[in-house]
Structure formats: C-alpha cells, structure tokens
Design a protein around this motif. Sequence first.
Motif: not given
Length: 639
Positions: A88-103
Amino acid sequence: FVSFRFVSFRFVSFHFCCLLDDDCSLIPRCGPTVYAPSHMGHARTYLGFDIIRRILTGHFGYDVTLVMNITDLDDKIIERANEQSIPCTELSRRFEAEFHEDMQNLHVAPPDVLTRVTEYMDEIVRYIQTIVDKKLAYASNGSVYFDVAAFDASSEEMNYCKLEPEQINNAKLLAEGEGKLTQDFVGDKRSPRDFALWKRSKEGEPTWDSPWGKGRPGWHIECSVMASEIFAQIAGLDSAEEVVHGSANHDKCKMDIHSGGVDLKFPHHDNEMAQAEAHSGCNQWVNYFVHAGHLHIKGFKMSKSLKNFITIRQALETHTARQIRLCFLLHKYNAPMDYGDNTMSHALTMEKTFTEFFHNVKAILRNAGNLTSGPQRWNPHAKQLHLAVNTAQRNVDNALKDDFDTPTCMSALIDLVKASNLYMETTTTEYPIVTLVVRNAALYITRIFKMFGLIPESAGVDIGFPMSQNSASASANDDILSPILDALLTFRSSVRNGARNKDISQIMAQCDSFRDDVLPPLGIRLEDKDPPVWKLADPAELMKEREQKLLEKKRKEEEKAKAAAEKAKKDALNKLTPEDFMRQLTIDDTVLKYSKFDDSTGLPTHFHDGEPLNKNQLKKANKEFQGQKKKYEKYIGTQ
C-alpha cells in the motif's frame, strides 16, 4: 477586521464571516485519497480553493494557515494495491507524488501543514479511546463504532448530520462512507447510522496495534484527529488530548473554514464534526464549510465507462495552467461546472482579450518614452478612464466580499479593459493619451491577476502576463537576445542585397517574411501600424497563430483554385455546340447518356441502352439542348 459574505453549508444559508482571530484564519482542506491519477474533479476542488485562499490573504489580508491531509490508507488503496500486488505504501507514495506534481503544474500553492494518516496512528488511537471513554463510541468484534444515538442524547447542543439532515437514512451514502472492504462488518453495529472509527484488519491488510486488537482507522476519523492535533498545537497545547469537555481549552481545536468537494458533505464532513465535537465537547467544531461544486465533462459525470475521464496531466497537454485557472475563475467555486470545449473556448477568448490589452498598453508606454514626459493634464476622456478604474476596484471588492464571486470580478475587469481600449483608440491631438491613467488601469488588472494566481509573483513583470508561462522572469538575457540579434543581422543582409539590386519587390517580400516567419518563433509580434508596434508574447502561441493563418491562407487558395477549375470547366462546356454538348453527356461520369440522335435536329432519340425516349423525356432533352444553345451563342458573341 473585514466582513464578507459567503454561502455556508454549515447552516445552508448566507452568512457574514466572523473568524476566530481578526488577523488569522485556520483552514483544513480534505486532501486526496491517493490510489489513482489526479483528475479534473480534483483540479476543480484544489485549484478553486487555492483561489479562495489567495483572496483571503491577498485581498482581505488574513494570515491563513492551511492544513491538508493525505489519505494514504483506505479501502480503495488496499484494494488497488492488492490488484497490482504491491505494498500500500508504494502505491500511495507514487500517487501522492504525482498529485503534488500536478498541483505544482497548476500553480496551486502548497499547504502550510501536510498530514498523512499513517504518520498519526498513535494520535488516532488515543483520540478514539477518549470518545469510547465518554460512552459515545463502542467496541464490537475488534472494531470501534461511533454511537450516533448516544451522541444525539448526550446534550441538546449535540446534533448529528448538521450539513445534510435529509440524508441521514441514505443507506447508499452510509455504505460508501464505510468502505467496500468492510461491508460484511455491518452486523457488528448497533445502528445502520453508526460508523467505523477503527476497523479490525482482515488477512493481508495493513494493521496497527490498538486496545481493541489489530486494525486500521476508519475513513472519517483521520481528518478529525489530524486537524485537531495541528490546531491544538498552533494554540500552544501539546496535543488534542488537552482539549476535553469542561476544560478551558475545549475551543482551541476549532477552525474557521473547512473546505472540500460537495460530495463529501455527507457522510464524511458530518461524521468529522460529530467525532470532533464528541471528543472535545465543543458543539461547533467548524464555523463555516465551503464546498466545491460538481464538475461534469460535456454535460455528463466524469466516468471511465463513458470515456470522458480526464486526468490533470491530460488537460495540461491541451491547455495551459493559466487557461484552466481562468476557466475556473469564470465559474463560482460552489456551482456545478461543465468542463468542455465551450467553457474552455470562453476562457481562451478572454485570455486573448487581456493579452492584447496588456500588449497595447506596453506599446503606448514604450512609444511615450519617459513615463511622465508627455502631457499629464486630465482631459474628459482621461477622467472617464480614471473613474472606470475606481468603478472596477469597487465592483471587484464587492464581488469578492459576496461569496468570492470571481465571475463578477472577471466581468468587472473586462469592462475596465473595454473602457481602456476605447480611451486608447479615441485619443486625438487635442486630447492626447495621459500615460499614467492608462498605466494605472493595467497595473490594477495585473495586481488582481497576481492575486488570483494567473500571473506568478516571481514572474518579474509590472504589467501583464510574462513572455513565457514557463519562465521565472521576463527580463531579457543573452539567451533571449542572441537569436533576435542573429535574425536582425540576416534580415539586414537581405535588405542590403535588395537595395543594391534596386529590387523593391524583394525588399518588401523580405520585410513580410521577417514579420511573419522570423519574429514569431522568437516571441515577437510585429504589427503594421502607424507607427509600427511590436509586442512580446509566448512563442508557442505566436507559432500557433501563424499556423492557423497559413491554414486559412491554404484554405482560401484551395477555394480559389477550385472556383477557377469549376469556371474553366464551365467555360469549356459553353464552347460546345448544342449537338456536341448532348453527345458528351454521361451517366455517373462513365457511360454516355444517349446512343442515337436525329440527324436533322441533333436531338437525342435513344438512351445508352437503346431504349427510345418517350414524349416527356424528349421534352426534357430538348430543354437541355435549348439551354446549351443559348450558352453557346453567348460565348460566340464574346469572341
């Protein structure tokens, strides 16, 4: 203190906002559940509230502390991670990083405080234990549930489901709030309205120790705990556990404004409030709620099944961050919004209007030389423009005080552009341009655009948009000047050669090519006016305009060629005698229409298949014959 009004879903009515501190405001924002790429629905929420945050700080002067949580543990995350056979941590960290980049790519300012569920497990367990100790929650089969009936009975001031009381028995929303993976736990509850604070973990799910056994938090509890912890610490306390019923501290975890998408009102935000108020004993944990309206794609709810699912990254491939932000500014933050070609077309048209206005103002100020060297005495036209600036300032201020009404703000700024353009176009020798008045109009619009986030503060511009949305500064440097100077040298050589050869047409062609082909890739638009005007713009935009002009030119040339070919074909037919004309007529451009003709009249008597023409068919053929005869005689008469 500044008073402003907005729609608060806390009471579903208009309210004048009174913040806890006249200078500061505490605002939590529900962050994303990071299990998939961020989409335009996320942009609607986070970009919209970025604009509100900028208004609160830049216009009203509040010192805003924005706290945003990241849901990095949730049923959806567990399910998606299991599908991909990754932690779960691998999935969540990847999409969290993408979210911050998108913002960041949308130029959404980062929060002041960022919290993650997995980093607050100890606080979550203590928080739940306090609610259990108050008999407002109960353990059942390894899980802990909030006791809605006990909460409602605990005090006359405590009420569950304040935001959307009509949804209190909505089984579908209640089930969605509990999560897909724990639907078989429903029998553990005393009431269908009760909701999970702590879920016992199933085999293969992430687990943490607790007094009730190994498990993980429910969805809603995270927001209450993390926001309460942060705001308690900001108030000078060690933790939210110092905020207890009967204590002088019980108001210190309260917040001014809570934001999120409209789909979170029930049960998520209602459950958040109930948990926090049960824990602290405060009967109003949130003063005001603001919710972003739904976003639809071309009239339909965004859905992968409808193939209208648009990620933020896909949207940024088609439009710039500024264009998307401008589109959102043209819609109220809490109103339903349809995202599609029509809405973006409106935003693009408005962007072009403001861009041209800024270019025209800059050209006037450049031509004036020293800003104050020209006439500065107000004439009637200058006075009207100054009054238009004052009107725009007043209308913008009133609109922002009225529920952050950005569409009305943009309308007021467009009115100011129209007034400024009219002033610049109607100046005469008797009434010359007063540069300071024009500059003040452009400076005001630029200031509002900076506040809205349309122009980065780091852009280094006083007036208008920066040359490139990707550059941090609009200042000229060697990298910018070198290609321009190279182009000038090449142009100079071509003009000198034309002058030596006394070839005026060559010189004029070189001038046109310099304007149309050389300067646009360098970010320069040259307009043939008297005097000529140059404007700096984004090279990509200029090249796009150039491409559109070339396509339009090609279209006109093709239409002209087609018309010429049709005329030539028509002229060729007009040269035929009526007898020859009838003999060359075909069916489907392949088979001759007639096979036999009357030798004396030249009229056809039989079709291609040998079938004789009947009376009506002979009449029609004669009509064709006579029509061609007139055309032929007219042609002969012109020779």
